[in-house]
Design an enzyme around this catalytic site. Sequence first.
Site, PDB file in Angstrom:
ATOM      1  N   ARG A 170       8.810  -2.226   1.132  1.00 56.16           N
ATOM      2  CA  ARG A 170       8.762  -1.157   2.106  1.00 56.16           C
ATOM      3  C   ARG A 170       8.023  -1.436   3.536  1.00 56.16           C
ATOM      4  O   ARG A 170       8.534  -1.034   4.572  1.00 56.16           O
ATOM      5  CB  ARG A 170       7.591  -0.389   1.411  1.00 56.16           C
ATOM      6  CG  ARG A 170       7.523   1.252   2.302  1.00 56.16           C
ATOM      7  CD  ARG A 170       6.611   2.194   1.611  1.00 56.16           C
ATOM      8  NE  ARG A 170       5.336   1.828   1.148  1.00 56.16           N
ATOM      9  CZ  ARG A 170       4.511   2.490   0.653  1.00 56.16           C
ATOM     10  NH1 ARG A 170       4.919   3.438  -0.207  1.00 56.16           N
ATOM     11  NH2 ARG A 170       3.013   1.815   0.438  1.00 56.16           N
TER      12      ARG A 170
ATOM     13  N   LYS B 126       5.335   3.345   6.905  1.00 57.64           N
ATOM     14  CA  LYS B 126       3.812   3.235   7.191  1.00 57.64           C
ATOM     15  C   LYS B 126       3.491   2.731   8.569  1.00 57.64           C
ATOM     16  O   LYS B 126       2.966   1.777   8.519  1.00 57.64           O
ATOM     17  CB  LYS B 126       3.255   2.639   5.927  1.00 57.64           C
ATOM     18  CG  LYS B 126       3.265   3.505   4.406  1.00 57.64           C
ATOM     19  CD  LYS B 126       2.424   2.641   3.560  1.00 57.64           C
ATOM     20  CE  LYS B 126       1.183   2.491   3.682  1.00 57.64           C
ATOM     21  NZ  LYS B 126       0.419   4.062   3.576  1.00 57.64           N
TER      22      LYS B 126
ATOM     23  N   GLU C 240       3.848  16.783   2.504  1.00 57.22           N
ATOM     24  CA  GLU C 240       2.935  15.999   1.931  1.00 57.22           C
ATOM     25  C   GLU C 240       1.563  16.281   2.489  1.00 57.22           C
ATOM     26  O   GLU C 240       1.424  16.980   3.235  1.00 57.22           O
ATOM     27  CB  GLU C 240       3.278  14.355   1.931  1.00 57.22           C
ATOM     28  CG  GLU C 240       3.358  14.010   3.462  1.00 57.22           C
ATOM     29  CD  GLU C 240       3.604  12.190   3.262  1.00 57.22           C
ATOM     30  OE1 GLU C 240       2.614  11.633   3.433  1.00 57.22           O
ATOM     31  OE2 GLU C 240       4.852  12.049   3.421  1.00 57.22           O
TER      32      GLU C 240
END
Length: 408
Positions: free
Chosen positions: A152, A254, A290
């Site tokens: 990721r 992220k 979210e």
Amino acid sequence: MELRLRASASPASASARGTVVSPTPRRRSSSLPIQRQLAGAAVSVSRRGPAARSSRCSTLMAAAYRTGTADLVDFNWETLGFQLVPTDFMYIMRSSSDGVFTNGELVPYGPIELSPAAAVLNYGQGLVEGLRAHRKEDGSIVLFRPEENALRMRIGADRLCMPAPSVEQFLSGVKQTILANKRWVPPTGKGSLYIRPLLIGSGAILGVAPAPQYTFVVFVCPVGHYFKGGLSPISLLTEEEYHRAAPGGTGDIKTIGNYASVVSAQKRAKGKGHSDVLYLDPVHKKFVEEVSSCNIFMVKDNAIITPLLTGTILPGITRRSIIEIAGNLGFQVEERLIAIDELLDADEVFCTGTAVVLSPVGCVVYHGRRVEYGNGKVGAVSQQLYSALTAIQKGVAEDSMGWVVQLN
């Protein structure tokens, strides 16, 4: 001219603020056995800096790599929450001008040097990751799906035009940092070691462009539950003014900027007595996306449903794990758009993430309407999934998925 960033805490200064730190490790008469152990573990300890720093580093490393049962720091594990507790070592690896990462090393936890013109300070060119390690009853340490974090980070780095460590380099840095701080891994059942890898544009630059150099950092911290109540239902306030991400943006990686943007709404929600913020999509303002730092699920009848990844939602590793666990347990699992009205009519709602693990939602507030779930208790499905997930993470259940990596 360089700006030296001062860390907010260090092992040497923490006691002055009331933070519990480790006792002075016992010195060994010779460091040769320790160096042999370090060589076998492919660990490099920095020798740069004053002699006192080097001496302290060697002494702490000796304590961290004792044979037999690992020493634990003198710490009140019963009070462990989710806040910074400085540990002994961190890992640093820098890229060359051609973007190749080499020569990673362990150094004592503390400040890092950055130019005031560093890309991360001026343009936010940076990524974060998060994962956990647990101590088993036999003293060994297990790590949950670290390869997924490495992959990721590489996806995020590509989006931000950054070189990234290889999967092997990422795993090596993480493992070395955990082992060097082994005495900070909480006893079984008392918490876990949170691992925070960072990738930042550390090179100096004035115009908006990729940095000329990058730094990969790994530090760790013992943690308990993310929310103060532990495995207790949390309260979410639906955000009606701000949005976490937009189509075509960076909501699915992220990057550090994603988290700075939620602080204002989160602070306002907590001021009203809520645990966190629930975000809706920025286009229609009705589809659930979210929470500030975690994914969300709902349960209706025998179906477990989570929002579809449309580019504005982070593809959580815990999210994916819960989807697979739920399918194996016989639940119908759906990834699709969820309107807020549908969420308000759910049987159960819960959040997932590395930090929160799995947190049941006790209520959601939307347009002043308060909807409660489970009469203040953890729902049966949430409890079942939490137990199944944490049993694998802690190494107490059979890992048929091949998710757990044992470090020793």
